[in-house]
Design an enzyme around this catalytic site. Sequence first.
Site, PDB file in Angstrom:
ATOM      1  N   HIS A 108       0.837  -1.196   0.000  1.00  0.00           N
ATOM      2  CA  HIS A 108       0.000   0.000   0.000  1.00  0.00           C
ATOM      3  C   HIS A 108       0.873   1.248   0.000  1.00  0.00           C
ATOM      4  CE1 HIS A 108      -3.193  -2.820   1.197  1.00  0.00           C
ATOM      5  NE2 HIS A 108      -4.047  -1.890   0.816  1.00  0.00           N
TER       6      HIS A 108
ATOM      7  N   LYS B 119      -0.353   4.739   4.692  1.00  0.00           N
ATOM      8  CA  LYS B 119      -1.209   3.774   5.398  1.00  0.00           C
ATOM      9  C   LYS B 119      -0.631   3.496   6.778  1.00  0.00           C
ATOM     10  CE  LYS B 119      -3.660  -0.616   4.797  1.00  0.00           C
ATOM     11  NZ  LYS B 119      -4.956   0.017   5.109  1.00  0.00           N
TER      12      LYS B 119
END
Length: 266
Positions: free
Chosen positions: A155, A159
């Site tokens: 990600h 995040k």
Amino acid sequence: MVTRIGVFGANGRMGRMIVKAVAESPDAALSAAGVRAGSADLGADAGTLAGLPPTGLATTDRVAAVLAADVAIDFTLPEPTLAHAAAAAEAGTPFVTGTTGLSAEQEAGLARLAERIPLVYAPNMSVGVNLLLALVERVAGTLGEPWDIEIVEMHHNRKVDAPSGTAVGLGRAAAAGRGRRFEDVAVLSREGHTGPRVPGQIGFATMRGGDVIGEHTVVFAGPAERIEIGHRAGGRHIFANGAVAAARWAAGRAPGLYSMRDVLGL
């Protein structure tokens, strides 16, 4: 029939996309757009925040106003999500959340609240990922424990939780396929001298960097062969569209804890 939807966290990255998805849905209408108390976006036009023409609907920090809807959607953080869900249970408002990073205790709290209202909880609301969850469960059960399972996810660099909620969901699906308790077989990270791999474990590897929206791969490694199945998100709008679909589905349902697999009939 048009479903009236209240959105918590309407000024967040996902919240803005959900507001936009509601506006673009012929079967849904935005009834309220919630932001946290003291936010610089309090009182702003919800449409403008979402990159749309002005709607005349100003953002609010009143939880009750957001819950005065057919259903509420929440993509915020674990603690406010639990608070909003509790308020929804008091108000009798169906609740949809895609918030990630919830602890086991917080997930249990959602389950208790779902005894009073229909509550859809899914760390990932894309159609493709939920089809992948069903497929992983089936493949894991078919192959059995001679095949090692590893889950790799990547990600963006902003995040805050790891492994991702989707990765954990894939691990739970694999464990369920083998009839095992996830907590007994999950290895969320590895470092140092770990020794040989224990048969039946489900391992995780986490990567963070750049602006990657979300990539997940489940590796089934057997003797002399390997199967890899996965999903790559091309835009966050897929999660917003899934959340709106879940909201329309949840409105008028019986109380219970539901997932996107219920919404999609999987």
